[in-house]
Motif scaffolding. Structure first.
Motif, PDB file in Angstrom:
ATOM      1  N   GLU A  57       0.835  -1.110   0.164  1.00 16.23           N
ATOM      2  CA  GLU A  57      -0.105   0.031   0.055  1.00 16.23           C
ATOM      3  C   GLU A  57       0.982   1.212  -0.050  1.00 16.23           C
ATOM      4  OE1 GLU A  57      -3.953   2.148   2.326  1.00 16.23           O
ATOM      5  OE2 GLU A  57      -2.880   0.410   3.058  1.00 16.23           O
ATOM      6  N   VAL A  58       0.393   2.188  -0.650  1.00 12.93           N
ATOM      7  CA  VAL A  58       1.062   3.528  -0.672  1.00 12.93           C
ATOM      8  C   VAL A  58       0.107   4.588  -0.561  1.00 12.93           C
ATOM      9  CG1 VAL A  58       2.350   5.235  -2.183  1.00 12.93           C
ATOM     10  CG2 VAL A  58       2.766   2.804  -2.546  1.00 12.93           C
ATOM     11  N   SER A  59       0.462   5.419   0.516  1.00 17.34           N
ATOM     12  CA  SER A  59      -0.793   6.425   0.786  1.00 17.34           C
ATOM     13  C   SER A  59      -0.125   7.777   0.850  1.00 17.34           C
ATOM     14  CB  SER A  59      -1.250   6.061   2.189  1.00 17.34           C
ATOM     15  OG  SER A  59      -1.993   4.659   2.157  1.00 17.34           O
ATOM     16  N   TYR A  60      -0.693   8.654   0.559  1.00 14.86           N
ATOM     17  CA  TYR A  60      -0.316  10.115   0.768  1.00 14.86           C
ATOM     18  C   TYR A  60      -1.406  10.759   1.556  1.00 14.86           C
ATOM     19  CZ  TYR A  60       0.362  14.943  -0.198  1.00 14.86           C
ATOM     20  OH  TYR A  60       0.643  16.344   0.051  1.00 14.86           O
ATOM     21  N   VAL A  61      -1.252  11.516   2.800  1.00 16.54           N
ATOM     22  CA  VAL A  61      -2.195  12.114   3.600  1.00 16.54           C
ATOM     23  C   VAL A  61      -1.697  13.448   3.835  1.00 16.54           C
ATOM     24  CG1 VAL A  61      -3.204  11.979   5.836  1.00 16.54           C
ATOM     25  CG2 VAL A  61      -2.917   9.880   4.588  1.00 16.54           C
ATOM     26  N   ASP A  62      -2.546  14.478   3.480  1.00 21.57           N
ATOM     27  CA  ASP A  62      -2.378  15.784   3.916  1.00 21.57           C
ATOM     28  C   ASP A  62      -3.743  16.364   4.183  1.00 21.57           C
ATOM     29  OD1 ASP A  62      -1.784  18.660   4.258  1.00 21.57           O
ATOM     30  OD2 ASP A  62      -0.882  18.651   2.261  1.00 21.57           O
TER      31      ASP A  62
END
Length: 112
Positions: free
Chosen positions: A9-14
C-alpha cells in the motif's frame, strides 16, 4: 496455502493543507489448493493480482464535508481454477473461469 502472498500500500495524507487522503493498494497470492477430490484430482486457484484506489477530499474550510472516490479491482483479473486428472493428462484443464469486473463508487460525507 498459497506459494506466496504480496500486500503493498502507498498512501498520501495531507489533511491540514489540502484535505486530501489518497491510497493505492495491491494484493496478490500465488496458486493455492482449494479443493481435493477423490482419485487424487485437485482444484487449484490460479494466482491473480488486485489493485484498488481510494481518494478522499474535504471540500470546506472546517473539513466537515468530504467527497470520496473508490475504484476496486482495477486490473479485473481472471478468477481461474484448474485441475489435472492424475495419470490421464499432462496439462491442467480449466475447471472454472470468470471475471468479477471493476467497481467504482462516489460518496459524500459530513462529520458532525
Amino acid at each position: 496455502q498459497p506459494t506466496f502472498s504480496v500486500n503493498a500500500e502507498v498512501s498520501y495524507v495531507d489533511r491540514d493543507n489540502l484535505g486530501l487522503d489518497v491510497s493505492v493498494n495491491y494484493n496478490q497470492f500465488g496458486d493455492r489448493l482449494v479443493l481435493v477430490l477423490d482419485g487424487g484430482t485437485n482444484i487449484v486457484e490460479k494466482s491473480r493480482g488486485v489493485l484498488n484506489v481510494t481518494v478522499r477530499k474535504t471540500i470546506d474550510k472546517e473539513k466537515r464535508f468530504a467527497v470520496r472516490f473508490r475504484a476496486r479491482n482495477l486490473l479485473d483479473p481472471e478468477y481461474k481454477r484448474t485441475y489435472q486428472l492424475l495419470g490421464l493428462a499432462q496439462d491442467f484443464q480449466t475447471f472454472e473461469n470468470y471475471r468479477i469486473g471493476r467497481t467504482y463508487s462516489l460518496g459524500v460525507s459530513y462529520d458532525f
